[in-house]
Scaffold this motif. Structure first.
Motif, PDB file in Angstrom:
ATOM      1  N   LYS A   1       3.022  42.335 -65.128  1.00 53.06           N
ATOM      2  CA  LYS A   1       3.116  41.676 -66.475  1.00 53.06           C
ATOM      3  C   LYS A   1       2.798  42.512 -67.558  1.00 53.06           C
ATOM      4  O   LYS A   1       3.354  42.360 -68.643  1.00 53.06           O
ATOM      5  CB  LYS A   1       2.045  40.570 -66.237  1.00 53.06           C
TER       6      LYS A   1
ATOM      7  N   ALA B   1      -3.281  41.592 -54.408  1.00 51.42           N
ATOM      8  CA  ALA B   1      -2.034  41.237 -54.817  1.00 51.42           C
ATOM      9  C   ALA B   1      -1.930  40.591 -56.365  1.00 51.42           C
ATOM     10  O   ALA B   1      -1.188  40.799 -57.179  1.00 51.42           O
ATOM     11  CB  ALA B   1      -1.306  39.901 -54.043  1.00 51.42           C
ATOM     12  N   ALA B   2      -3.240  39.868 -56.694  1.00 49.95           N
ATOM     13  CA  ALA B   2      -3.212  39.505 -58.024  1.00 49.95           C
ATOM     14  C   ALA B   2      -3.344  40.634 -59.124  1.00 49.95           C
ATOM     15  O   ALA B   2      -2.653  40.539 -60.328  1.00 49.95           O
ATOM     16  CB  ALA B   2      -4.547  38.872 -58.060  1.00 49.95           C
TER      17      ALA B   2
ATOM     18  N   ARG C   1      -1.776  43.715 -58.711  1.00 50.22           N
ATOM     19  CA  ARG C   1      -0.460  44.130 -58.754  1.00 50.22           C
ATOM     20  C   ARG C   1       0.347  43.279 -59.598  1.00 50.22           C
ATOM     21  O   ARG C   1       1.327  43.852 -60.532  1.00 50.22           O
ATOM     22  CB  ARG C   1       0.189  44.253 -57.437  1.00 50.22           C
ATOM     23  N   ARG C   2       0.266  41.701 -59.582  1.00 56.06           N
ATOM     24  CA  ARG C   2       1.046  40.920 -60.474  1.00 56.06           C
ATOM     25  C   ARG C   2       0.456  41.314 -61.894  1.00 56.06           C
ATOM     26  O   ARG C   2       1.418  41.371 -62.752  1.00 56.06           O
ATOM     27  CB  ARG C   2       0.943  39.550 -60.107  1.00 56.06           C
ATOM     28  N   SER C   3      -0.486  41.409 -62.179  1.00 54.59           N
ATOM     29  CA  SER C   3      -1.067  41.619 -63.503  1.00 54.59           C
ATOM     30  C   SER C   3      -0.538  42.693 -64.269  1.00 54.59           C
ATOM     31  O   SER C   3      -0.121  42.960 -65.409  1.00 54.59           O
ATOM     32  CB  SER C   3      -2.457  41.613 -63.681  1.00 54.59           C
TER      33      SER C   3
END
Length: 658
Positions: free
Chosen positions: A644, A636-637, A639-641
C-alpha cells in the motif's frame, strides 16, 4: 430513650454478669454509677460498637476502680481492639485486686499473642490450671500463635482441638481461614470464612476477611461491598477502615482513600498505615518532600513491609537520592526476589547512579528468563551501551522488539536437577519442593515430564491456584489448549489474578476465541479497573476493532501513569491518532516509540503508517514499513502495508509530475 434502650439491652446480658461475679472474689461489687456504665458498655458491645463500649468501661472503672468485673470486660474489649498491652495491664490490675490468675490465663495468652511475645503467650496458654470453659478459646489463640510463628503443626493441632470443642465459634473459623490461606489453600480459606459469616452474619472480623479474600480471589472491586457492610455495623473499626482505604487507593479512588485515612488518624493518631497511605498519595503526585514527612510519622513501624520499602525507594529516587533508593530497593528485592517491578526500579536507580554494570546484574535473572518485561530489556540495553557493549545491547533490544508481554515461565533455578528430583520424590505433594523441580523440567524442555508432575501436584493441592497455573503452563508448552483452559478455570475460581487473566487471554486468542478473550478481560477489569496489563489489552482490542477514540483514551491514561518509555503504548497511540486523522500527534507518538525500540517491527510498522498518512514523506514511510517486513517477514499485515505504501507513494509522485 436512648439510655433506656441501652439499659434494656444490657439487662439481657445480666446472666453473664452474674456468672462472672460468681467465680471471682471481687474487691468491690461495683457501685451504682459503675454498674450503669458497665451495662451501657455491654449493650454497645452487643451492638458491635466496641469503641463506645471501651469509653463506658473507662467511666465504670473511674466510678469504682476496685471492681474486678469492669477490669476483665475492659481487657476483653481491648483485645477486640488489638491492644495487647492495654489488655495485659487491665488483667494484671484485676489479679492484684484478688482475681485468681487461672481465670484469665486464656486472656493473658491472647494479650501476649497480640504483642508478639510468643514465649509468654505459650506459658499462659499451655498452663494446666485453665478452667475447662476456656479451653476452646485457649486452643484458638494457640492456633494463632502457631500460625504467626510458622509452626504449622502446632496451629493444626490447636485449631483441630478448637473445632472439636466449639465448632460454632465464628472467630475460630476466621482464624482457620487465615491459616489455610497462609498454607496456600485458598479454596479452604474461602470455605472457612464463609462458615464464619454463616454463623454470625454481622461478625466484623468475618466480613473483613471475606472482603480480603475476595480482593485476592477476584480483584479490588469485589471486596468493597463486604468492607462497606462491616462499616455499617461499626463505622469506627480501624482495622476494617484500613483495609477499605487500601482497596480504594489501589482502585485509584485517591480522594476517597484520603478521606478514610484521615478518619483513621482521627480515631488512632498513631496509625502508621494511615500515614503511609497519605505518603503514597503524595509520592504519586510527585510531592516527595511531603511524602517523606508523612513516612517519618510512621515511626519506622512499617519499615520492613515490602510496600513501604517500595514507596521509600520511590521517594528517594524522585529526589535524586539514588544511593538511598538503591538501599531500599535492594532490601525489597532480597525480600521478594521475583518482584519484577522492584528489580526494574533497583536497576534504574543503579543506572542513574552511574553503576551501569550493577544495573545489568540486577536485571540478569529477569532478562535471562522468557517473557522478560520490555522495560527491563530496554534498560539493560541502555546499561550495556554505557558499558560500551553495543553488540550485546543490540541483541537485547532485538528481544525487546518481539514484545513478549504475556505470561512468563519461571526463573531458572541454580540447584542441580538430581537434588530437585530427590526432594520432589521425597514429598510429592509438597508444592514448596515439587514446583522447583517442575520448573527445572520446563526450563530444560522436558514438557511431558513437567506436565505429569504438575498434574500430580494439582491432584494433591486442589485448593491452590498456583498448582492449576503450573498445569496450564506445562499444557501450553505441549499445545494442549483445552487442558490449559480447564486448569486456568480452576485457578480463576480460587484467585483471578493478573497472571491468570493474561494466560487466559493468550490461549483464547491462540484458539481464535476473540469474543471469549474480551469477556475474560472485561470481567477482570470490572474488579481491577486500574490494572495496567488489563488496560493495555483492552486498548489493543479496541485498536483491532478500530474504536480509535476509546483506544486513544485508554492509552493516554496509561501514558500519564507510566511515562513515555513503553514503546507499545506509544505505538498504539500512533495507530489510534492515525485512525482519528490526527496525523501530527500520530507521528509524534510514533517517533517516541521508535526512539525507545527502533528494532521493533510493531513500532516500525505503525510509525511508518503514521508518516504515510501525512502524505509528504512516502519514502520514509516505505523505509520504516520495509524494515518491519525484514524483521518479521512472516507477517502478512506488514507486507500488505508495504504494498500500500509503495502504491500511495507512486501515485503521489505521478501527481507531482503532472
Amino acid at each position: 430513650m436512648h439510655k433506656l434502650r441501652l439499659l434494656a439491652s444490657a439487662m439481657l446480658l445480666g446472666i453473664s454478669l452474674i456468672g462472672l461475679s460468681s467465680v471471682i472474689q471481687a474487691a468491690s461489687g461495683g457501685n451504682e454509677t459503675a454498674r450503669e456504665a458497665f451495662a451501657k458498655a455491654q449493650a454497645y458491645q452487643l451492638a458491635g460498637d466496641i469503641r463506645s463500649a471501651r469509653i463506658e468501661l473507662l467511666n465504670a472503672i473511674k466510678a469504682d476502680p476496685q471492681w474486678i468485673d469492669a477490669r476483665i470486660l475492659q481487657a476483653k474489649i481491648l483485645l477486640e481492639l488489638f491492644d495487647g498491652i492495654g489488655a495485659q495491664a487491665e488483667l494484671t490490675r484485676a489479679v492484684d485486686l484478688g482475681l485468681n490468675p487461672s481465670e484469665v490465663r486464656h486472656l493473658y495468652g491472647h494479650a501476649f499473642q497480640l504483642q508478639g511475645d510468643w514465649s509468654k503467650a505459650k506459658d499462659q496458654l499451655f498452663a494446666s490450671d485453665i478452667p475447662v470453659q476456656y479451653h476452646a478459646y485457649t486452643a484458638r489463640i494457640t492456633g494463632r500463635v502457631g500460625l504467626q510463628t510458622g509452626d504449622n503443626a502446632l496451629a493444626t493441632r490447636a485449631f483441630d482441638r478448637a473445632i472439636a470443642l466449639d465448632p460454632k465459634d465464628p472467630d475460630l473459623w476466621v482464624d482457620i481461614a487465615r491459616f489455610r490461606a497462609s498454607s496456600g489453600d485458598q479454596a479452604g480459606a474461602i470455605a472457612a470464612v464463609d462458615e464464619a459469616v454463616a454463623l454470625e452474619p454481622n461478625n466484623i472480623r468475618a466480613l473483613q476477611y471475606r472482603g480480603e479474600l475476595l480482593r485476592f480471589q477476584f480483584g479490588l472491586g469485589a471486596a468493597l461491598p463486604w468492607f462497606e457492610r462491616g462499616l455499617q455495623i461499626d463505622p469506627n473499626d480501624v482495622s476494617l477502615l484500613t483495609e477499605y482505604a487500601v482497596t480504594l487507593g489501589d482502585m485509584g479512588r485517591m480522594t476517597d482513600m484520603l478521606t478514610v485515612a484521615r478518619k483513621i488518624i482521627s480515631l488512632d493518631g498513631r496509625n502508621a498505615r494511615a500515614f503511609f497511605m497519605q505518603a503514597v498519595l503524595a509520592a504519586r503526585a510527585g510531592k516527595y518532600d511531603l511524602a517523606r514527612i508523612l513516612m517519618q510519622k510512621t515511626g519506622g513501624e512499617l519499615d520492613d513491609v515490602p510496600a513501604v520499602l517500595l514507596v521509600q525507594g520511590i521517594i528517594e529516587h524522585g529526589q535524586a537520592n539514588y544511593n538511598a533508593a538503591i538501599d531500599k530497593f535492594t532490601r525489597l528485592v532480597s525480600m521478594q526476589p521475583n518482584n519484577r517491578q522492584a528489580q526494574n526500579l533497583l536497576a534504574q536507580s543503579l543506572y542513574r547512579a552511574g553503576k551501569a554494570s550493577d544495573a545489568v546484574e540486577a536485571l540478569h535473572q529477569q532478562v535471562n528468563s522468557s517473557g522478560a518485561d520490555p522495560y527491563a530489556l530496554w534498560l539493560t540495553a541502555r546499561a550495556l551501551e554505557a558499558l560500551d557493549q553495543r553488540q550485546s545491547a543490540i541483541g537485547v533490544l532485538n528481544r525487546a522488539a518481539r514484545h513478549n508481554i504475556g505470561s512468563k515461565t519461571a526463573f531458572a533455578l541454580d540447584a542441580p536437577m538430581e537434588i530437585l528430583l530427590a526432594e520432589a520424590n521425597r514429598e510429592p505433594r509438597n508444592a514448596r519442593v515439587v514446583i522447583p523441580y517442575i520448573r527445572a523440567l520446563y526450563d530444560r524442555g522436558s514438557f511431558g515430564q513437567a506436565f505429569t508432575r504438575a498434574k500430580q501436584l494439582q491432584a494433591g493441592n486442589p485448593g491452590a491456584s498456583d498448582a492449576h497455573i503450573l498445569v496450564a503452563d506445562t499444557a501450553m508448552a505441549l499445545g494442549d489448549y483445552d487442558e490449559v483452559l480447564i486448569a486456568l478455570e480452576e485457578a480463576r475460581k480460587i484467585h483471578f489474578s493478573e497472571s491468570v487473566m493474561l494466560r487466559m487471554i493468550d490461549v483464547l486468542r491462540a484458539k481464535g476465541a476473540m469474543q471469549q478473550s474480551g469477556e475474560v478481560l472485561a470481567q477482570y477489569l470490572n474488579y481491577n479497573p486500574n490494572n495496567v496489563a488489563g488496560l493495555r489489552w483492552m486498548a489493543y482490542e479496541h485498536l483491532e476493532t478500530q474504536s480509535w477514540k476509546v483506544a486513544r483514551r485508554i492509552l493516554e491514561n496509561l501514558r500519564q501513569r507510566i511515562g513515555n518509555n513503553d514503546a507499545l503504548i506509544m505505538a498504539g497511540l500512533a495507530q489510534a491518532y492515525t485512525g482519528l486523522g490526527q496525523t501530527e500527534k500520530a507521528i509524534n507518538a510514533g517517533r517516541i516509540a521508535y526512539r525507545v525500540q527502533p528494532s521493533s517491527p510493531v513500532v516500525s510498522h505503525l510509525y511508518g503508517l503514521a508518516i504515510l498518512a501525512d502524505g509528504t514523506r512516502g519514502k520514509d514511510a516505505i523505509d520504516l514499513i520495509e524494515k518491519a517486513v525484514i524483521i518479521a517477514p512472516e507477517n502478512a499485515a506488514y507486507r500488505r502495508s508495504l504494498a500500500k505504501a509503495i502504491s500511495v507513494h507512486q501515485q503521489n509522485r505521478k501527481s507531482e509530475i503532472r
